[in-house]
Design a protein around this motif. Structure first.
Motif, mmCIF file in Angstrom:
data_model
loop_
_atom_site.group_PDB
_atom_site.id
_atom_site.type_symbol
_atom_site.label_atom_id
_atom_site.label_comp_id
_atom_site.label_asym_id
_atom_site.label_seq_id
_atom_site.Cartn_x
_atom_site.Cartn_y
_atom_site.Cartn_z
ATOM 1 N N ASN A 92 -8.261 5.640 3.964
ATOM 2 C CA ASN A 92 -8.354 5.276 2.555
ATOM 3 C C ASN A 92 -9.821 5.382 2.137
ATOM 4 O OD1 ASN A 92 -8.701 3.782 0.132
ATOM 5 N ND2 ASN A 92 -6.884 2.566 0.542
ATOM 6 N N LEU A 103 -2.182 5.531 -3.746
ATOM 7 C CA LEU A 103 -1.026 6.272 -3.227
ATOM 8 C C LEU A 103 -1.005 6.231 -1.701
ATOM 9 C CD1 LEU A 103 1.420 8.056 -3.833
ATOM 10 C CD2 LEU A 103 -0.118 10.033 -3.815
ATOM 11 N N ILE A 104 -2.177 6.398 -1.073
ATOM 12 C CA ILE A 104 -2.261 6.369 0.389
ATOM 13 C C ILE A 104 -1.813 5.016 0.930
ATOM 14 C CG2 ILE A 104 -3.918 6.320 2.299
ATOM 15 C CD1 ILE A 104 -5.443 8.543 0.796
ATOM 16 N N TRP A 132 6.578 -2.157 -5.695
ATOM 17 C CA TRP A 132 7.174 -0.958 -6.303
ATOM 18 C C TRP A 132 6.609 -0.681 -7.682
ATOM 19 C CZ3 TRP A 132 9.184 2.255 -3.144
ATOM 20 C CH2 TRP A 132 9.861 1.829 -2.014
ATOM 21 N N PHE A 172 4.018 2.187 -7.935
ATOM 22 C CA PHE A 172 4.462 3.563 -8.137
ATOM 23 C C PHE A 172 4.673 3.852 -9.624
ATOM 24 C CE2 PHE A 172 5.575 2.922 -3.693
ATOM 25 C CZ PHE A 172 5.144 4.112 -3.120
ATOM 26 N N CYS A 208 0.134 2.777 -0.501
ATOM 27 C CA CYS A 208 1.577 2.580 -0.715
ATOM 28 C C CYS A 208 2.396 3.334 0.329
ATOM 29 C CB CYS A 208 1.951 3.033 -2.121
ATOM 30 S SG CYS A 208 1.337 1.965 -3.442
ATOM 31 N N ILE A 209 1.995 4.555 0.638
ATOM 32 C CA ILE A 209 2.697 5.325 1.679
ATOM 33 C C ILE A 209 2.528 4.656 3.040
ATOM 34 C CG2 ILE A 209 2.739 7.527 2.904
ATOM 35 C CD1 ILE A 209 1.915 8.865 0.273
ATOM 36 N N ASP A 210 1.304 4.177 3.302
ATOM 37 C CA ASP A 210 1.029 3.484 4.559
ATOM 38 C C ASP A 210 1.902 2.238 4.695
ATOM 39 O OD1 ASP A 210 -0.098 2.847 6.955
ATOM 40 O OD2 ASP A 210 -2.139 2.569 6.214
ATOM 41 N N LYS A 211 2.062 1.493 3.616
ATOM 42 C CA LYS A 211 2.899 0.296 3.656
ATOM 43 C C LYS A 211 4.357 0.635 3.928
ATOM 44 C CE LYS A 211 0.244 -2.888 0.712
ATOM 45 N NZ LYS A 211 0.478 -4.175 1.382
ATOM 46 N N ILE A 212 4.844 1.707 3.309
ATOM 47 C CA ILE A 212 6.245 2.088 3.513
ATOM 48 C C ILE A 212 6.484 2.505 4.970
ATOM 49 C CG2 ILE A 212 7.996 3.797 2.909
ATOM 50 C CD1 ILE A 212 6.899 3.768 0.073
ATOM 51 N N LYS A 213 5.553 3.238 5.547
ATOM 52 C CA LYS A 213 5.724 3.753 6.905
ATOM 53 C C LYS A 213 5.409 2.718 7.981
ATOM 54 C CE LYS A 213 4.456 7.802 8.062
ATOM 55 N NZ LYS A 213 3.633 8.991 8.379
#
Length: 617
Positions: free
Chosen positions: A359, A332-333, A515, A518, A335-340
């Protein structure tokens, strides 16, 4: 010095392959059905499982080899790590990677399908009559395999001619990293596209099977101790079955010769006894199956080992719960890091140049990688956790088409065609797992490992700066390092370059794979929460096809009875068998319920389509 270091790393990989050799063999032999074992199917399944595990576990070797060229404390290359030496190491890794990836693709697309059709072509009657030969089976299998050959050719031809993503290169023309990833080699592009398609298909299966398996595996260990041992169940059931049949003989003997047949009271009792007999027969067969009767040696050893280590299952299950939650948090960390913080977001499949959020798994692997092979052992355990979760997911869900179950995967009961199907699914899942471990679970570790560079100005353009007296200037390697000196020191791993090349050249594949993570996390949460508050049930699949149905048993019981059942499973002896009391009718409740040896109410099923009793009565 460099030759010794790299040789030791390859020796460690060879030792790991030896371990995987036994893991693959144990997996195949435990799940195969002994009475239908086929030599060809066994060899193909064994080689396929070994190949896919060897592909995943090459990553720590990749990290160790590229990291061995640099001194992480000073942030520079070692004296022996000349450009030619580094290129030679990368060439060795590329050869091994391309060989393993190509082998996985050939096995998945050609060899396993051909073996499946070759097995299905076998006709026992025709073989005995001499009308079917090996040649006819071979050509019959080839006729159906041609479709898979065409699919493989289409994948490689499309990958050979399909244009790469120009948008990413135009938008990031200043980054040498993207210039290296956007390959112009048509052969590499064809292989990258074919593997990318297989990884994407595997990602869908990975979400459907590995996510539930990762949630089920630790909770199943915690809640798996049975309330009654296998020997106790067999002894009690045998006693009750003997008395049941004796009572039926008494009732039939008492009413022989009566013109009106059985009295209403006797007929009701006899019907209840017949239903209870069917349930007892199913329980007897279940006890025989659980004790390993009629199964191969490895299955019997596995059953005994499970009984010996059953008290440790609770501790192991709790530890696996913690590990599974840490893995969930790490994914989850990232994936959030990649989005931001992605360099190019959707145009390159959310490629992450440098991790900016802590991580935990990435940190543990980076710290342990400084002392090889600690990180290799940890990564081996992590990979086996995902592989075991995939197997648990396959065994729980089965091989399905929508809501229709095509094959069931069970220990000692899996048919050859089901084994081949499961092997193909595991191959695709493992290719997706290779992407997840590299890009999502531990991206920094999988890309550069513990490599560092000296972030100070160089005295000369082609000279690396010196951080001997400036240790604080030593920084971890990343793709977005502004200092040009990092390009002289930092060497990305081969697998990260290969996977990043797929995601950058074909960004639509990168988007699907990103994606889908998720979806994996969402399915894991749902299954984990449901299993956390739900009492597990045992799916009792019977040996006979006409008697195969599900009979649910609650598995939660008192601690004392669990340890008693464990000891009896280890010794193989039962004690204190309680005999049933036949001779009085307890009303309709007796007809609708069976009783366990502890006097608890147990479910009574009905035989599918069965109006007859066991042949012995």
């Amino acid at each position: 010095m460099g030759l010794i270091a790299t040789s030791l790393i390859w020796v460690a990989y060879a030792v790991c392959l030896g371990i995987l050799f036994f893991v693959s063999g144990i997996f195949v032999f435990i799940y195969q059905k002994p009475s239908e074992r086929s030599l060809g199917v066994t060899i193909v399944c064994f080689i396929t499982v070994l190949s896919l595990l060897a592909t995943v576990l090459l990553l720590p070797v990749d990290v160790a080899l590229v990291s061995s060229t640099s001194a992480y404390k000073l942030g520079n290359k070692k004296d022996w790590a000349t450009p030619d030496a580094v290129d030679n190491i990368l060439l060795q890794l590329k050869i091994v990677y391309y060989a393993l990836y190509s082998l996985d693709a050939v096995l998945c697309l050609l060899v396993v399908p051909f073996t499946y059709f070759f097995y299905e072509e076998y006709d026992e009657v025709a073989a005995e009559e001499g009308t079917q030969t090996i040649g006819s089976r071979f050509w019959g299998a080839m006729k159906y395999t041609i479709g898979f050959v065409a699919l493989a050719l289409v994948l490689f031809l499309v990958g050979f001619f399909i244009p790469v993503a120009r948008k990413a290169r135009d938008e990031h023309r200043d980054l040498d990293f993207f210039k290296d990833l956007l390959t112009e080699n048509h052969g590499e592009r064809a292989l990258s596209f074919a593997i990318g398609i297989l990884v994407t298909v595997g990602t869908v299966l990975y979400c459907l099977y590995t996510a539930p398996g990762l949630a089920l595996l630790p909770l199943t260990l915690i809640k798996s101790a049975p309330s009654i041992s296998t020997p106790q169940l067999a002894a009690t059931t045998s006693s009750q079955l003997d008395e049941n049949r004796e009572r039926q003989r008494q009732l039939n003997g008492r009413n022989e010769g009566r013109e009106g047949g059985l009295e209403t009271r006797d007929r009701r009792e006899l019907e209840a006894l017949v239903r209870e007999e069917r349930t007892l027969v199913r329980r007897q067969r279940l006890a025989s199956e659980n004790s390993g009767e009629g199964q191969n040696f490895l299955v019997r050893v596995w059953i005994k080992a499970e009984a010996v280590f059953r008290p440790l299952k609770l501790i192991g299950g709790l530890l696996l719960v913690v590990v599974a939650l840490i893995v969930f948090a790490a994914m989850l960390i990232t994936c959030i890091d990649k989005i931001k913080n992605s360099v190019c977001r959707s145009t390159c499949g959310f490629l992450l140049a440098h991790t900016k959020i802590f991580n935990p798994i990435n940190w543990v692997l980076l710290k342990s990688s400084k002392i090889f092979p600690i990180d290799y052992i940890l990564f081996l355990l992590l990979a086996m956790l995902f592989f075991s979760s995939s197997v648990v997911g396959l065994a729980t869900i089965g091989i399905r088409f929508l809501w229709i179950t095509l094959f069931k995967i069970r220990k000692g009961k899996t048919t050859p065609n089901a084994m081949l199907m499961a092997t193909v699914l595991l191959t695709l899942i493992t290719l997706a797992l290779n992407y997840t471990l590299t890009m999502i679970v531990a991206p920094q570790y999988a890309t550069y490992g513990p490599q560092t560079f000296c972030d100070r100005p160089a005295h000369y353009p082609d000279e690396a700066p010196d951080c001997t007296n400036h240790r604080k200037a030593v920084k971890p390697c990343s793709e977005r390092a502004e200092n040009s000196a990092s390009q002289l020191v930092c060497t990305p791993t081969v697998v990260s370059t290969f996977l990043n090349r797929i995601m950058v050249n074909f960004p639509y594949l990168g988007l699907i794979n990103f994606w889908a993570q998720f979806a994996f996390l969402g399915i894991f949460v749902i299954v984990f929460l449901v299993m956390l508050f739900r009492v597990p049930k045992l799916d009792e699949d019977q040996a006979d096809d006409d008697l195969r149905e599900e009979e649910e048993e609650g598995l939660l019981a008192s601690t004392g009875r669990r340890f008693g059942a464990t000891w009896q499973d280890i010794t193989g002896q039962a004690k204190g068998v309680k005999r049933a009391n036949y001779g009085a009718v307890n009303g309709e409740a007796t007809a609708d319920r069976g009783t366990t040896d502890h006097g608890e109410e147990g479910p009574v099923g009905s035989v599918a389509g069965g109006a007859g009793r066991d042949s012995n009565w």
